[in-house]
Design an enzyme around this catalytic site. Sequence first.
Site, PDB file in Angstrom:
ATOM      1  N   ILE A  62       0.829  -1.205   0.000  1.00 55.77           N
ATOM      2  CA  ILE A  62       0.000   0.000   0.000  1.00 55.77           C
ATOM      3  C   ILE A  62       0.868   1.262   0.000  1.00 55.77           C
ATOM      4  CG2 ILE A  62      -1.829   1.272   1.200  1.00 55.77           C
ATOM      5  CD1 ILE A  62      -2.669  -1.477  -0.114  1.00 55.77           C
ATOM      6  N   GLU A 120      -0.881  -0.576 -10.367  1.00 55.49           N
ATOM      7  CA  GLU A 120      -2.144  -0.111 -10.981  1.00 55.49           C
ATOM      8  C   GLU A 120      -2.482  -0.932 -12.243  1.00 55.49           C
ATOM      9  OE1 GLU A 120      -3.251   3.901 -10.634  1.00 55.49           O
ATOM     10  OE2 GLU A 120      -1.996   4.220  -8.881  1.00 55.49           O
ATOM     11  N   GLY A 121      -2.191  -2.230 -12.147  1.00 51.08           N
ATOM     12  CA  GLY A 121      -2.444  -3.146 -13.263  1.00 51.08           C
ATOM     13  C   GLY A 121      -1.165  -3.397 -14.033  1.00 51.08           C
TER      14      GLY A 121
HETATM   15  N1  CAA Z   1     -13.456  -0.127 -15.780  1.00 54.45           N
HETATM   16  C1  CAA Z   1     -14.727  -0.236 -15.364  1.00 54.45           C
HETATM   17  N2  CAA Z   1     -15.287  -1.416 -15.013  1.00 54.45           N
HETATM   18  C2  CAA Z   1     -14.525  -2.515 -15.151  1.00 54.45           C
HETATM   19  C3  CAA Z   1     -13.191  -2.467 -15.594  1.00 54.45           C
HETATM   20  C4  CAA Z   1     -12.663  -1.207 -15.927  1.00 54.45           C
HETATM   21  N3  CAA Z   1     -11.398  -1.070 -16.355  1.00 54.45           N
HETATM   22  N4  CAA Z   1     -12.679  -3.720 -15.581  1.00 54.45           N
HETATM   23  C5  CAA Z   1     -13.657  -4.524 -15.174  1.00 54.45           C
HETATM   24  N5  CAA Z   1     -14.769  -3.807 -14.909  1.00 54.45           N
HETATM   25  C6  CAA Z   1     -16.072  -4.306 -14.452  1.00 54.45           C
HETATM   26  C7  CAA Z   1     -16.679  -5.241 -15.487  1.00 54.45           C
HETATM   27  O1  CAA Z   1     -17.437  -4.533 -16.423  1.00 54.45           O
HETATM   28  C8  CAA Z   1     -17.519  -6.152 -14.622  1.00 54.45           C
HETATM   29  O2  CAA Z   1     -18.735  -5.489 -14.325  1.00 54.45           O
HETATM   30  P1  CAA Z   1     -20.170  -6.257 -14.264  1.00 54.45           P
HETATM   31  O3  CAA Z   1     -20.246  -6.845 -12.895  1.00 54.45           O
HETATM   32  O4  CAA Z   1     -21.173  -5.182 -14.438  1.00 54.45           O
HETATM   33  O5  CAA Z   1     -20.183  -7.295 -15.329  1.00 54.45           O
HETATM   34  C9  CAA Z   1     -16.721  -6.245 -13.338  1.00 54.45           C
HETATM   35  O6  CAA Z   1     -15.869  -5.116 -13.287  1.00 54.45           O
HETATM   36  C10 CAA Z   1     -15.885  -7.501 -13.245  1.00 54.45           C
HETATM   37  O7  CAA Z   1     -15.026  -7.510 -14.351  1.00 54.45           O
HETATM   38  P2  CAA Z   1     -14.558  -8.845 -15.059  1.00 54.45           P
HETATM   39  O8  CAA Z   1     -15.700  -9.798 -15.189  1.00 54.45           O
HETATM   40  O9  CAA Z   1     -13.867  -8.436 -16.314  1.00 54.45           O
HETATM   41  O10 CAA Z   1     -13.549  -9.434 -13.975  1.00 54.45           O
HETATM   42  P3  CAA Z   1     -12.233 -10.295 -14.171  1.00 54.45           P
HETATM   43  O11 CAA Z   1     -11.940 -10.872 -12.873  1.00 54.45           O
HETATM   44  O12 CAA Z   1     -12.358 -11.177 -15.353  1.00 54.45           O
HETATM   45  O13 CAA Z   1     -11.112  -9.187 -14.578  1.00 54.45           O
HETATM   46  C11 CAA Z   1      -9.570  -7.389 -14.109  1.00 54.45           C
HETATM   47  C12 CAA Z   1     -10.937  -8.024 -13.844  1.00 54.45           C
HETATM   48  C13 CAA Z   1      -9.679  -6.451 -15.295  1.00 54.45           C
HETATM   49  C14 CAA Z   1      -8.472  -8.396 -14.353  1.00 54.45           C
HETATM   50  C15 CAA Z   1      -9.320  -6.628 -12.796  1.00 54.45           C
HETATM   51  O14 CAA Z   1      -9.271  -7.544 -11.731  1.00 54.45           O
HETATM   52  C16 CAA Z   1      -8.068  -5.780 -12.818  1.00 54.45           C
HETATM   53  O15 CAA Z   1      -8.067  -4.686 -13.370  1.00 54.45           O
HETATM   54  N6  CAA Z   1      -6.991  -6.256 -12.140  1.00 54.45           N
HETATM   55  C17 CAA Z   1      -5.823  -5.455 -11.896  1.00 54.45           C
HETATM   56  C18 CAA Z   1      -5.947  -4.824 -10.542  1.00 54.45           C
HETATM   57  C19 CAA Z   1      -5.088  -3.627 -10.385  1.00 54.45           C
HETATM   58  O16 CAA Z   1      -4.974  -2.783 -11.265  1.00 54.45           O
HETATM   59  N7  CAA Z   1      -4.510  -3.483  -9.192  1.00 54.45           N
HETATM   60  C20 CAA Z   1      -3.753  -2.332  -8.866  1.00 54.45           C
HETATM   61  C21 CAA Z   1      -3.630  -2.227  -7.389  1.00 54.45           C
HETATM   62  S1  CAA Z   1      -3.793  -0.598  -6.816  1.00 54.45           S
HETATM   63  C22 CAA Z   1      -2.249   0.096  -6.886  1.00 54.45           C
HETATM   64  O17 CAA Z   1      -1.330  -0.431  -7.458  1.00 54.45           O
HETATM   65  C23 CAA Z   1      -2.210   1.438  -6.266  1.00 54.45           C
HETATM   66  C24 CAA Z   1      -0.894   1.887  -5.748  1.00 54.45           C
HETATM   67  O18 CAA Z   1      -0.682   1.873  -4.560  1.00 54.45           O
HETATM   68  C25 CAA Z   1       0.094   2.481  -6.669  1.00 54.45           C
END
Ligand code: CAA
Length: 379
Positions: free
Chosen positions: A157, A363-364
């Site tokens: 975090i 952030e992904g």
């Molecule tokens: N924007 C808006 N909505 C989104 C989205 C996006 N980019 N990605 C997914 N969703 C929505 C989908 O539309 C879906 O909605 P519904 O329930 O209405 O259908 C819901 O979220 C679930 O999505 P999926 O079915 O696609 O879920 P999944 O498990 O197959 O995939 C994922 C999801 C895209 C892989 C997601 O888990 C993801 O982005 N993972 C990466 C996480 C991440 O970025 N972590 C960063 C940590 S924070 C950080 O690093 C901060 C820091 O301190 C610097």
Amino acid sequence: MDFNLSEEHLAVQEAARDFAQNELLSEVIERDNTQKFDPVLTKKMGELGFLGMMVAPEYGGSGMDTLSYVIAMEEISKVDASASVMMSVNNSLVCWGLEEYGSEEQKQKYLTRLAAGEIIGAFCLSEPEAGSDATSQHTTAVDMGDHYLLNGTKNWITNGNTSSVCLVIAQTHPEKQHRGINAFIVEKGLPGFAIGRKEDKMGIRASDTHTLMFSDVKVPKENRIAEDGFGFKFAMSTLNGGRIGIAAQALGIAAGAFELSLKYSKERKTFGRPISEHQAIQFKLSEMAVKIEAARLLVYKAARTKDEGKDYIQAAAMAKLYASDVAMWVTTEAVQVHGGYGYVKEYHVERMMRDAKITQIYEGTSEIQKLVIARELLK
Ligand code: CAA
């Protein structure tokens, strides 16, 4: 598409550059060594308006557009990526999330202070077993009537120790999977909220990255963000904008390393002439410049798309994917241009190469960005 920056944008660029060059540069190596960020600098960033850039003035922010924000992020990241990640998380994940989805009471109570930089925020989504697979939340928030009981662990975090307010994602209705997840505003100091160990990182070493633990933390009901079950959508939507911030950070790291390489190539002599006169170095400089310009266009395009109120999921993912690869490649080449000097701390580029790596992860990851882009293409 207008490629010219307005006078307002140029003024933001100058202010951020002045701050980075005059306030951040002198001690950046020391901060990387000690793994500590100076709170005086955080305070100054708040006073200059860099911590709530896009927040409306009525909530204590600077009321600027996303393009201004990425321009400032680039200049600050040219010098200190530890400062810019703190700035990015506070601006795009915490302040933006609260302004977009928070209640009026939440905005008055938390956003005004966060946007002014009086307090710093953290965004708590990742867990030991929920990084890329963010729907697999093990942290639970059980509805107890007038409050939620929060239990679990959050990992890696940013602003983990220095933040006063954390936006925490947790599962309330496991049977509903990601649609049962909620987002909460959790204040530091609540009984059961513990700050775990600080990570000893490869790069962005002055940024404060911790594990956070919640053991029967009572979170008031009014601290849930938006309606029941909106937490995963909140996290995803907020991260779309966060990715533009990190893309701008990657761009800045690359541009900073390039500027140092250009300068060094004119000063360093081998075989009787500056190395800038050797074609081997010229080719590197040219390739660096082209990649950085292409990254800048993608980052600006993502920012403009968001400012125009259009869907920016794909634009943000493309900007982050490309700019983070450029940051890694350019910084590695910058070390090569500097030769032996590039491998030691004094010349900055080795730190930049270490800092660049995280932009392909947080952030992904780059792999997640490709997945996001493919899903958008195939929609
Ligand atoms: N924007 C808006 N909505 C989104 C989205 C996006 N980019 N990605 C997914 N969703 C929505 C989908 O539309 C879906 O909605 P519904 O329930 O209405 O259908 C819901 O979220 C679930 O999505 P999926 O079915 O696609 O879920 P999944 O498990 O197959 O995939 C994922 C999801 C895209 C892989 C997601 O888990 C993801 O982005 N993972 C990466 C996480 C991440 O970025 N972590 C960063 C940590 S924070 C950080 O690093 C901060 C820091 O301190 C610097």
